[in-house]
Design a protein around this motif. Structure first.
Motif, short mmCIF file in Angstrom:
data_model
loop_
_atom_site.label_atom_id
_atom_site.label_comp_id
_atom_site.label_asym_id
_atom_site.label_seq_id
_atom_site.Cartn_x
_atom_site.Cartn_y
_atom_site.Cartn_z
N LEU A 51 2.55 -4.30 -10.77
CA LEU A 51 2.74 -4.82 -9.42
C LEU A 51 2.50 -6.31 -9.37
O LEU A 51 1.80 -6.86 -10.23
N TYR B 70 2.59 1.48 -13.44
CA TYR B 70 3.39 0.59 -12.59
C TYR B 70 2.78 -0.79 -12.72
O TYR B 70 1.56 -0.94 -12.83
N GLU C 276 2.14 1.67 -3.50
CA GLU C 276 1.10 2.21 -4.38
C GLU C 276 0.95 3.72 -4.20
O GLU C 276 0.78 4.44 -5.19
N GLN D 45 1.60 6.32 -7.24
CA GLN D 45 0.61 7.33 -7.65
C GLN D 45 1.24 8.71 -7.71
O GLN D 45 0.98 9.48 -8.64
N GLU E 123 0.83 -1.21 0.00
CA GLU E 123 0.00 0.00 0.00
C GLU E 123 0.86 1.25 0.00
O GLU E 123 0.53 2.24 -0.67
#
Length: 106
Positions: A41, A39, A19, A23, A16
């Motif tokens: 993942l 991206y 992420e 962003q 998280e």
């Protein structure tokens, strides 16, 4: 056009945070004249690999964007996410020249 490919080794328990970091960088690339291709993942199974791809019209345009590192407050804030969370263990940057499909003959 030049595409920067960034390979990351990440801490999967901090996905998280990664992420949020991703962003922030996607927005910065777009704001400063690049095109972010996203991206990529981990999706299945345990993995500590992630990848990002983004392009600029030229190496000179990329270097102009890169000149903001360490001085622009938004760039510093984006790096702070990575540094404070420890979501990125290491990364490697490679520059490539994309060969894209010729849509004119489709």
């Amino acid at each position: 056009m030049i595409t920067c490919v960034v390979d990351y080794q990440i801490d999967p328990s901090k996905i998280e945070d990664f992420e949020r970091f991703a962003q922030a960088w996607m927005e910065l690339v777009e704001r400063h004249g690049g095109v972010h291709h996203g991206y990529f993942l981990p999706a299945e199974g345990a993995s500590d690999e992630a990848r990002a791809l983004f392009s600029f019209d030229s190496l000179a345009a990329y270097e102009q964007y890169r000149s903001l590192f360490g001085s622009d407050p938004d760039f510093i804030a984006a790096d702070r996410i990575r540094d404070e969370s420890g979501c990125v263990i290491r990364y490697r940057r490679t520059f490539m020249r994309p060969l894209l499909p010729d849509r004119a003959h489709s």
